[in-house]
Design a protein around this motif. Structure first.
Motif, PDB file in Angstrom:
ATOM      1  N   GLY A 148      39.546  -1.935-102.850  1.00  0.00           N
ATOM      2  CA  GLY A 148      41.217  -2.163-102.935  1.00  0.00           C
ATOM      3  C   GLY A 148      41.911  -3.017-102.218  1.00  0.00           C
ATOM      4  N   ILE A 149      41.105  -3.818-101.321  1.00  0.00           N
ATOM      5  CA  ILE A 149      41.631  -5.072-100.639  1.00  0.00           C
ATOM      6  C   ILE A 149      42.796  -5.732-101.043  1.00  0.00           C
ATOM      7  CG2 ILE A 149      41.241  -7.019 -99.043  1.00  0.00           C
ATOM      8  CD1 ILE A 149      38.540  -5.856 -98.475  1.00  0.00           C
ATOM      9  N   GLY A 150      43.884  -6.235-100.683  1.00  0.00           N
ATOM     10  CA  GLY A 150      44.979  -6.988-101.338  1.00  0.00           C
ATOM     11  C   GLY A 150      45.721  -6.307-102.494  1.00  0.00           C
ATOM     12  N   GLY A 151      45.533  -4.931-102.778  1.00  0.00           N
ATOM     13  CA  GLY A 151      46.152  -4.444-103.896  1.00  0.00           C
ATOM     14  C   GLY A 151      45.256  -4.554-105.174  1.00  0.00           C
ATOM     15  N   MET A 152      44.154  -4.899-104.911  1.00  0.00           N
ATOM     16  CA  MET A 152      43.079  -5.382-105.915  1.00  0.00           C
ATOM     17  C   MET A 152      41.953  -4.333-106.235  1.00  0.00           C
ATOM     18  SD  MET A 152      43.322  -9.493-105.725  1.00  0.00           S
ATOM     19  CE  MET A 152      42.662  -9.467-104.062  1.00  0.00           C
ATOM     20  N   PRO A 153      41.847  -3.120-107.030  1.00  0.00           N
ATOM     21  CA  PRO A 153      40.793  -2.247-107.047  1.00  0.00           C
ATOM     22  C   PRO A 153      39.534  -3.056-107.177  1.00  0.00           C
ATOM     23  CG  PRO A 153      42.419  -1.903-108.611  1.00  0.00           C
ATOM     24  CD  PRO A 153      42.925  -3.080-108.121  1.00  0.00           C
ATOM     25  N   THR A 154      39.182  -4.147-107.556  1.00  0.00           N
ATOM     26  CA  THR A 154      38.063  -4.825-107.529  1.00  0.00           C
ATOM     27  C   THR A 154      37.464  -5.831-106.494  1.00  0.00           C
ATOM     28  OG1 THR A 154      38.993  -6.705-109.109  1.00  0.00           O
ATOM     29  CG2 THR A 154      37.859  -4.693-110.104  1.00  0.00           C
ATOM     30  N   ALA A 155      38.598  -5.655-105.474  1.00  0.00           N
ATOM     31  CA  ALA A 155      38.246  -6.497-104.341  1.00  0.00           C
ATOM     32  C   ALA A 155      37.840  -5.591-103.224  1.00  0.00           C
ATOM     33  CB  ALA A 155      39.467  -7.011-103.659  1.00  0.00           C
ATOM     34  N   PHE A 156      36.679  -6.181-102.452  1.00  0.00           N
ATOM     35  CA  PHE A 156      35.882  -5.008-101.493  1.00  0.00           C
ATOM     36  C   PHE A 156      35.265  -5.813-100.287  1.00  0.00           C
ATOM     37  CE2 PHE A 156      32.439  -5.670-104.315  1.00  0.00           C
ATOM     38  CZ  PHE A 156      31.155  -6.184-103.192  1.00  0.00           C
ATOM     39  N   SER A 157      35.056  -5.171 -99.255  1.00  0.00           N
ATOM     40  CA  SER A 157      34.178  -5.708 -98.259  1.00  0.00           C
ATOM     41  C   SER A 157      33.196  -4.801 -97.925  1.00  0.00           C
ATOM     42  CB  SER A 157      35.201  -5.954 -96.816  1.00  0.00           C
ATOM     43  OG  SER A 157      35.601  -4.694 -96.337  1.00  0.00           O
ATOM     44  N   ALA A 158      32.211  -5.069 -97.264  1.00  0.00           N
ATOM     45  CA  ALA A 158      30.879  -4.456 -97.103  1.00  0.00           C
ATOM     46  C   ALA A 158      30.458  -4.938 -95.717  1.00  0.00           C
ATOM     47  CB  ALA A 158      29.683  -4.620 -98.139  1.00  0.00           C
ATOM     48  N   THR A 159      30.474  -4.060 -94.650  1.00  0.00           N
ATOM     49  CA  THR A 159      30.176  -4.702 -93.331  1.00  0.00           C
ATOM     50  C   THR A 159      28.878  -3.662 -92.798  1.00  0.00           C
ATOM     51  OG1 THR A 159      32.527  -5.005 -92.896  1.00  0.00           O
ATOM     52  CG2 THR A 159      31.173  -4.591 -91.054  1.00  0.00           C
ATOM     53  N   TYR A 160      28.234  -4.661 -91.961  1.00  0.00           N
ATOM     54  CA  TYR A 160      27.190  -4.059 -91.223  1.00  0.00           C
ATOM     55  C   TYR A 160      26.969  -4.818 -89.761  1.00  0.00           C
ATOM     56  CZ  TYR A 160      22.572  -2.032 -90.258  1.00  0.00           C
ATOM     57  OH  TYR A 160      21.441  -1.502 -89.649  1.00  0.00           O
ATOM     58  N   GLY A 161      26.670  -4.062 -88.826  1.00  0.00           N
ATOM     59  CA  GLY A 161      26.384  -4.498 -87.446  1.00  0.00           C
ATOM     60  C   GLY A 161      27.825  -4.172 -86.677  1.00  0.00           C
ATOM     61  N   GLU A 162      27.611  -4.754 -85.338  1.00  0.00           N
ATOM     62  CA  GLU A 162      28.750  -4.416 -84.493  1.00  0.00           C
ATOM     63  C   GLU A 162      28.939  -5.635 -83.563  1.00  0.00           C
ATOM     64  OE1 GLU A 162      27.974  -0.481 -82.680  1.00  0.00           O
ATOM     65  OE2 GLU A 162      26.208  -1.619 -81.441  1.00  0.00           O
ATOM     66  N   GLY A 163      30.085  -5.786 -83.203  1.00  0.00           N
ATOM     67  CA  GLY A 163      30.324  -6.674 -82.048  1.00  0.00           C
ATOM     68  C   GLY A 163      30.344  -7.993 -82.583  1.00  0.00           C
ATOM     69  N   ALA A 164      30.481  -9.081 -81.603  1.00  0.00           N
ATOM     70  CA  ALA A 164      30.596 -10.457 -81.957  1.00  0.00           C
ATOM     71  C   ALA A 164      29.204 -11.106 -82.055  1.00  0.00           C
ATOM     72  CB  ALA A 164      31.717 -11.153 -80.884  1.00  0.00           C
ATOM     73  N   PRO A 165      29.370 -12.228 -82.805  1.00  0.00           N
ATOM     74  CA  PRO A 165      30.087 -12.853 -83.633  1.00  0.00           C
ATOM     75  C   PRO A 165      30.262 -12.180 -85.086  1.00  0.00           C
ATOM     76  CG  PRO A 165      28.106 -14.293 -83.756  1.00  0.00           C
ATOM     77  CD  PRO A 165      27.993 -13.085 -82.788  1.00  0.00           C
ATOM     78  N   HIS A 166      31.336 -12.135 -85.581  1.00  0.00           N
ATOM     79  CA  HIS A 166      31.352 -11.632 -87.044  1.00  0.00           C
ATOM     80  C   HIS A 166      31.663 -12.768 -87.876  1.00  0.00           C
ATOM     81  CE1 HIS A 166      34.088  -8.641 -89.353  1.00  0.00           C
ATOM     82  NE2 HIS A 166      33.156  -9.025 -90.176  1.00  0.00           N
ATOM     83  N   ILE A 167      30.529 -12.771 -88.850  1.00  0.00           N
ATOM     84  CA  ILE A 167      30.487 -13.775 -89.862  1.00  0.00           C
ATOM     85  C   ILE A 167      30.704 -13.275 -91.169  1.00  0.00           C
ATOM     86  CG2 ILE A 167      29.121 -15.405 -90.911  1.00  0.00           C
ATOM     87  CD1 ILE A 167      29.612 -15.715 -87.657  1.00  0.00           C
ATOM     88  N   GLY A 168      31.501 -13.876 -92.133  1.00  0.00           N
ATOM     89  CA  GLY A 168      31.718 -13.506 -93.415  1.00  0.00           C
ATOM     90  C   GLY A 168      31.117 -14.265 -94.575  1.00  0.00           C
ATOM     91  N   ILE A 169      30.602 -13.698 -95.647  1.00  0.00           N
ATOM     92  CA  ILE A 169      29.866 -14.168 -96.598  1.00  0.00           C
ATOM     93  C   ILE A 169      30.634 -13.834 -97.894  1.00  0.00           C
ATOM     94  CG2 ILE A 169      27.814 -14.356 -98.349  1.00  0.00           C
ATOM     95  CD1 ILE A 169      26.542 -13.416 -95.509  1.00  0.00           C
ATOM     96  N   LEU A 170      31.146 -14.950 -98.464  1.00  0.00           N
ATOM     97  CA  LEU A 170      32.359 -14.714 -99.600  1.00  0.00           C
ATOM     98  C   LEU A 170      31.308 -14.487-101.005  1.00  0.00           C
ATOM     99  CD1 LEU A 170      34.823 -17.299 -98.572  1.00  0.00           C
ATOM    100  CD2 LEU A 170      34.851 -14.901 -97.916  1.00  0.00           C
ATOM    101  N   GLY A 171      31.951 -13.705-101.943  1.00  0.00           N
ATOM    102  CA  GLY A 171      31.031 -13.678-103.359  1.00  0.00           C
ATOM    103  C   GLY A 171      32.138 -13.648-104.219  1.00  0.00           C
ATOM    104  N   GLU A 172      31.913 -13.920-105.604  1.00  0.00           N
ATOM    105  CA  GLU A 172      32.635 -13.837-106.629  1.00  0.00           C
ATOM    106  C   GLU A 172      31.811 -13.314-107.945  1.00  0.00           C
ATOM    107  OE1 GLU A 172      34.136 -17.487-107.101  1.00  0.00           O
ATOM    108  OE2 GLU A 172      35.088 -17.715-105.141  1.00  0.00           O
TER     109      GLU A 172
END
Length: 470
Positions: free
Chosen positions: A55-79
């Motif tokens: 529900g990120i950004g007020g959109m039910p079909t937006a999500f994040s899935a996170t694993y690990g801890e600490g820096a660095p924090h790398i994001g991978i975008l998907g559509e």
């Protein structure tokens, strides 16, 4: 870092990943309504041990899935959103599975799955001690209407990232380094008075007249905007029967230009044109702002690393059967289309590409310093954190996106490009997790090239446009 193990991890996931691409392809969903698609990918990652936020950004079909801890924090975008009216079987002739239904003509059934595969391969490396840090896969809806990442960025989804990576299906493989156009999407809803168009036209005030006058005003604006700017519109609602003066009518506009500032200037002028049209017709107008995205700023340091990993991972292993089917699809394209689609390449590569059916070898970027006449909501992410993206050859050479030929490719041999893209994304993510100098260079470049701190283009209170069906 040696990426052989990373590539082997992705290969071990191939059957599952290909199955995911196929399931998304067989069940295409439009932007902001990708309920089953988002659930498929988010549950897959949650079952693998990722922490999922929906529900990120007020959109039910937006999500994040996170694993690990600490820096660095790398994001991978998907559509994973599809396009309206592009239903197509895996066939070399136009053959809708269901006439009028959506289809994956931009390859987003491949796009999101590759990111999922990369996130899983990164998890394996984190678990085995090859790297430390955090990886987040972002499930981004509604790219086709340039909504998902804009609303996610507004709500700070990407603020904690040290870098972001993504890719896109195409007919060639290369880092994507062109600037894209910033954009506003705005509807102008005119209200008048209905009346019998023959018996009492004097009693009516035509909202459609206002729309037509607004569009005429926009045509005269074109002479006075930059050559790179674009103004285009449709009339989603133009009234009903001809014998009834239309009391309601709507003009929907896209305004594009190389910078946010120019987009905002043109939009403000367009607002004035709408008000003028309302005054001329004694109607009223309400402005509904749908979305507004930034231009894309490629990070050269990250893009160079992406190209290095593209070469390590490639070429995409297309078979003779894949080439045969691709050749059948390519035969349905005009020579002019193929030539136009390959015109940006350097001469030697252009000749080679035009003689090819599939062109799976990674090429150096061919669009540095150019402005692409389109927009992407990845632009907003690139203003928040260092960002790189790349094209991967998923379609026959010369194939435009948003076509039935692309849909057929995405449902067949294009899945191999998703596996390739997963390898490149995973390898680059791990490079960022293990190479402090690379990360620092990318950050220094980001701070030197992004003109100012990111501020959302969305007016306060703007909600995701769930009513749109594109």
């Amino acid at each position: 870092m040696n990426h052989n193990e990373t590539f082997e991890t992705v290969e071990s996931l191939e059957s599952e990943l290909v199955s995911l691409t196929r399931e998304l392809w067989e069940n295409p969903e439009l932007g902001l309504h990708e309920t089953a698609s988002a659930e498929l990918l988010s549950s897959f990652l949650e079952d693998a041990g990722f922490e999922v936020t929906e529900g990120i950004g007020g959109m039910p079909t937006a999500f994040s899935a996170t694993y690990g801890e600490g820096a660095p924090h790398i994001g991978i975008l998907g559509e994973y959103d599809a396009l309206p009216g592009l239903s197509q079987a895996v066939s070399a002739t136009r053959d809708p599975v269901e006439q009028g239904d959506p289809g994956h003509g931009c390859g987003h059934n491949l796009f999101g799955v590759a990111g999922v595969g990369a996130a899983l391969a990164t998890k394996h490396a984190l678990d085995s001690g090859q790297a430390t840090g955090t990886v987040t896969f972002f499930g981004c809806p509604a790219e086709e209407i340039l909504v998902g990442k804009v609303f996610m960025a507004r709500d700070g989804a990407f603020d904690d990232l040290d870098a972001a990576l993504t890719w896109h299906p195409s007919h060639l493989s290369a880092p994507f380094m062109a600037q894209t156009l910033a954009m506003n999407s705005v509807e102008y809803n005119f209200s008048g008075e209905s009346a019998h168009a023959a018996d009492s036209p004097q009693s009516g005030r035509s909202a459609l007249d206002a729309v037509e006058l607004m569009n005429t005003g926009a045509e005269f604006m074109r002479e006075h905007v930059s050559d790179d700017a674009r103004i285009h519109y449709t009339i989603p609602n133009g009234g009903g029967a001809p014998n009834v003066v239309p009391a309601e009518a709507t003009a929907w506009y896209y305004v594009r230009a190389p910078t946010r500032e120019e987009v905002d200037r043109i939009t403000a002028w367009l607002d004035d044109v709408a008000e003028g049209a309302a005054l001329m017709t004694q109607t009223t107008v309400e402005r509904q702002f749908h979305t507004g995205c930034y231009d894309y700023i490629a990070n050269h340091a990250l893009s160079e690393k992406v190209l290095e990993n593209m070469r390590l991972a490639g070429p995409i292993p297309y078979t003779e059967e894949d080439h045969e089917f691709a050749a059948e699809l390519q035969e349905t394209l005009s020579q002019e289309t193929i030539e136009a689609r390959t015109s940006q390449l350097p001469e030697e590569q252009r000749k080679e590409a035009r003689q090819s059916v599939l062109y799976p070898d990674a090429q150096p970027s061919y669009d540095v310093g150019t402005v692409l006449n389109g927009s992407t909501d990845v632009g907003d992410v690139s203003w928040v954190t260092p960002t790189a993206q790349f094209w991967a050859a998923s379609w026959p050479v010369g194939t435009p996106s948003h076509t039935w030929q692309a849909v057929a490719s995405n449902g067949s041999f294009g899945a191999k490009a998703a596996i390739y893209a997963a390898k490149v994304l995973a390898a680059t993510t791990l490079d960022l997790c293990t190479d402090e100098e690379l990360l620092a260079t990318a950050r220094d470049e980001f701070e030197a090239t992004v003109p100012h701190e990111y501020e959302t283009a969305l007016p306060e209170g703007t909600e995701p446009p769930f009513h749109l069906t594109l």
